[in-house]
Design a protein around this motif. Structure first.
Motif, short mmCIF file in Angstrom:
data_model
loop_
_atom_site.label_atom_id
_atom_site.label_comp_id
_atom_site.label_asym_id
_atom_site.label_seq_id
_atom_site.Cartn_x
_atom_site.Cartn_y
_atom_site.Cartn_z
N LEU A 100 0.83 -1.21 0.00
CA LEU A 100 0.00 0.00 0.00
C LEU A 100 0.86 1.26 0.00
CD1 LEU A 100 -2.79 -1.06 2.53
CD2 LEU A 100 -2.96 -0.92 0.04
N ILE A 101 1.96 1.23 0.75
CA ILE A 101 2.87 2.37 0.78
C ILE A 101 3.51 2.56 -0.59
CG2 ILE A 101 5.06 3.22 1.74
CD1 ILE A 101 4.26 1.76 4.36
N LYS A 102 3.92 1.45 -1.22
CA LYS A 102 4.57 1.54 -2.53
C LYS A 102 3.61 2.03 -3.60
CE LYS A 102 8.19 -0.78 -5.06
NZ LYS A 102 9.04 -1.99 -5.13
N THR A 103 2.34 1.65 -3.48
CA THR A 103 1.34 2.09 -4.44
C THR A 103 1.28 3.62 -4.50
OG1 THR A 103 0.00 0.10 -4.11
CG2 THR A 103 -1.11 2.01 -5.04
N ALA A 197 9.65 -13.81 -22.88
CA ALA A 197 9.35 -14.68 -21.75
C ALA A 197 8.13 -14.16 -21.00
CB ALA A 197 10.55 -14.77 -20.82
N THR A 198 7.57 -15.01 -20.14
CA THR A 198 6.41 -14.63 -19.32
C THR A 198 6.68 -14.96 -17.87
OG1 THR A 198 4.85 -15.00 -21.15
CG2 THR A 198 3.95 -15.00 -18.92
N ALA A 199 6.50 -13.94 -17.02
CA ALA A 199 6.65 -14.12 -15.58
C ALA A 199 5.26 -14.23 -14.95
CB ALA A 199 7.40 -12.93 -14.98
N THR A 200 5.11 -15.15 -14.01
CA THR A 200 3.84 -15.34 -13.31
C THR A 200 4.03 -15.06 -11.83
OG1 THR A 200 3.21 -17.07 -14.90
CG2 THR A 200 1.95 -16.96 -12.85
N THR A 201 3.24 -14.13 -11.28
CA THR A 201 3.40 -13.77 -9.87
C THR A 201 2.90 -14.89 -8.97
OG1 THR A 201 1.25 -12.67 -9.76
CG2 THR A 201 3.14 -11.32 -10.42
N PHE A 202 3.41 -14.91 -7.73
CA PHE A 202 3.17 -16.03 -6.82
C PHE A 202 1.72 -16.13 -6.38
CE2 PHE A 202 3.07 -17.74 -2.44
CZ PHE A 202 3.50 -19.02 -2.71
N TRP A 203 1.15 -15.07 -5.80
CA TRP A 203 -0.18 -15.16 -5.20
C TRP A 203 -1.29 -15.08 -6.23
CZ3 TRP A 203 -1.14 -17.38 -0.97
CH2 TRP A 203 -0.28 -17.28 0.13
N PHE A 204 -1.36 -13.97 -6.94
CA PHE A 204 -2.47 -13.78 -7.87
C PHE A 204 -2.29 -14.55 -9.18
CE2 PHE A 204 -3.62 -10.16 -5.22
CZ PHE A 204 -5.00 -10.12 -5.35
N GLY A 205 -1.05 -14.91 -9.50
CA GLY A 205 -0.82 -15.55 -10.79
C GLY A 205 -0.89 -14.57 -11.94
N PHE A 206 -0.68 -13.25 -11.66
CA PHE A 206 -0.64 -12.25 -12.72
C PHE A 206 0.49 -12.60 -13.69
CE2 PHE A 206 -2.33 -9.07 -9.44
CZ PHE A 206 -3.64 -9.19 -9.91
N LYS A 207 0.24 -12.37 -14.98
CA LYS A 207 1.26 -12.64 -15.98
C LYS A 207 1.80 -11.32 -16.55
CE LYS A 207 -0.31 -17.25 -17.27
NZ LYS A 207 0.88 -17.90 -16.68
N ASP A 208 3.11 -11.17 -16.48
CA ASP A 208 3.81 -10.03 -17.06
C ASP A 208 4.74 -10.55 -18.13
OD1 ASP A 208 2.54 -8.58 -15.08
OD2 ASP A 208 4.31 -8.48 -13.78
N ASP A 209 4.73 -9.92 -19.29
CA ASP A 209 5.56 -10.38 -20.41
C ASP A 209 6.84 -9.57 -20.51
OD1 ASP A 209 3.80 -12.47 -21.50
OD2 ASP A 209 2.43 -10.81 -21.84
N GLY A 232 -4.12 -4.65 -15.11
CA GLY A 232 -3.85 -3.68 -14.05
C GLY A 232 -3.21 -2.40 -14.56
N GLN A 233 -3.71 -1.26 -14.09
CA GLN A 233 -3.14 0.02 -14.49
C GLN A 233 -1.78 0.24 -13.85
OE1 GLN A 233 -4.03 2.29 -16.72
NE2 GLN A 233 -2.21 3.48 -16.20
N SER A 234 -1.66 -0.12 -12.58
CA SER A 234 -0.38 0.03 -11.87
C SER A 234 0.20 -1.34 -11.54
CB SER A 234 -0.58 0.82 -10.58
OG SER A 234 0.61 0.86 -9.82
N ASP A 235 1.51 -1.45 -11.67
CA ASP A 235 2.18 -2.72 -11.33
C ASP A 235 2.86 -2.66 -9.98
OD1 ASP A 235 4.36 -1.12 -11.69
OD2 ASP A 235 5.22 -2.21 -13.36
N VAL A 236 2.69 -1.54 -9.26
CA VAL A 236 3.29 -1.32 -7.94
C VAL A 236 4.81 -1.54 -8.01
CG1 VAL A 236 2.94 -1.69 -5.47
CG2 VAL A 236 1.16 -2.35 -7.06
N GLY A 237 5.41 -1.16 -9.12
CA GLY A 237 6.86 -1.24 -9.26
C GLY A 237 7.41 -2.59 -9.64
#
Length: 250
Positions: A100-103, A197-209, A232-237
């Protein structure tokens, strides 16, 4: 020895506090996992995190008050339960607080690159993103210049990497670094100097290319990286951090 009957069972309020703390942690875990496995839409999943955080704060504040009451009335069992509740309620705060702080400290962008003037382009990944809400157009509010300005202001460390490796060697190194970081390789082409390549986040499973572009530069090469979220509009860094970690590992 006479036993104090008041110590036989914990009070309802101490049980309520530990129950509330447990629910907060359950929401913290179930929201992201529900989205990852296709059970819950994104918005309710995100809302569950906010509810978990708010609930944890309420439990902590109430616990601080009630632990004083328990101590004053020598309610040892209730005090112990409340202390456990306080510990559990800290879990959502520790997990969500930094996010939340980083957002609030980073711009609401999700397309980051080391080359804002000529961003690396995706090829094979395009087909994988056909249903993604976010496009691969490098722009913010219809302007590439806006996105470039915000990127350079927020992440001045994102810069083209110079290497002594040849193009082919740099492509191999890029594949190795991405693979070691648990990022799935989609495409690797030494002729065009491109790795996707495609990265998948741990909790939500969001995919970033991610796309790595390697170009000849005298006896060596120069490497540019781009990382783009599908949703998502923001990737929180997250994308900037991914690029920086790649460059450091490379």
């Amino acid at each position: 020895v006479m036993r104090d009957k008041t110590e036989e069972k914990p009070r309802w309020w101490s049980k309520l506090l530990i129950f509330g703390a447990g629910i907060s942690v359950l929401l913290l875990i179930s929201g992201p996992l529900g989205y990852r496995f296709g059970i819950t839409p994104l918005l309710p999943s995100l809302m569950s995190l906010l509810v978990a955080m708010a609930g944890a704060v309420v439990v902590l504040l109430a616990s601080i008050v009630m632990v004083i009451v328990a101590n004053k009335n020598n309610l040892t069992r209730d005090r112990n339960i409340i202390l456990i509740s306080m510990g559990i309620s800290l879990i959502p705060m520790i997990a969500m607080g930094p996010q939340l702080i980083k957002t609030r400290s980073v711009p609401a962008i999700h397309d980051l690159t080391t080359d804002t003037q000529s961003p690396p382009q995706f090829e094979a990944v395009v087909a994988l993103r056909k249903d993604a809400p976010n496009s691969l157009e490098y722009e913010l509010d219809g302007s590439a210049e806006n996105l470039a300005k915000q990127t350079m202001a927020a992440y001045p460390g994102l810069k083209t990497l110079q290497s002594d490796l040849s193009v082919g060697e740099a492509v191999d190194r890029a594949v190795e670094v991405l693979t070691n970081r648990g990022i799935e390789i989609v495409n690797s082409d030494k002729d065009s100097g491109i790795v996707e390549a495609t990265a998948t986040t741990f909790w939500f499973g969001f995919k970033d290319d991610v796309v790595v572009r390697v170009r000849s530069d005298g006896a060596g090469s120069k490497i540019d990286v781009r990382s783009v979220s599908r949703v998502g509009q923001s990737d929180v860094g997250a994308n900037a951090a991914r690029i920086m970690k790649f460059l450091k590992a490379f």
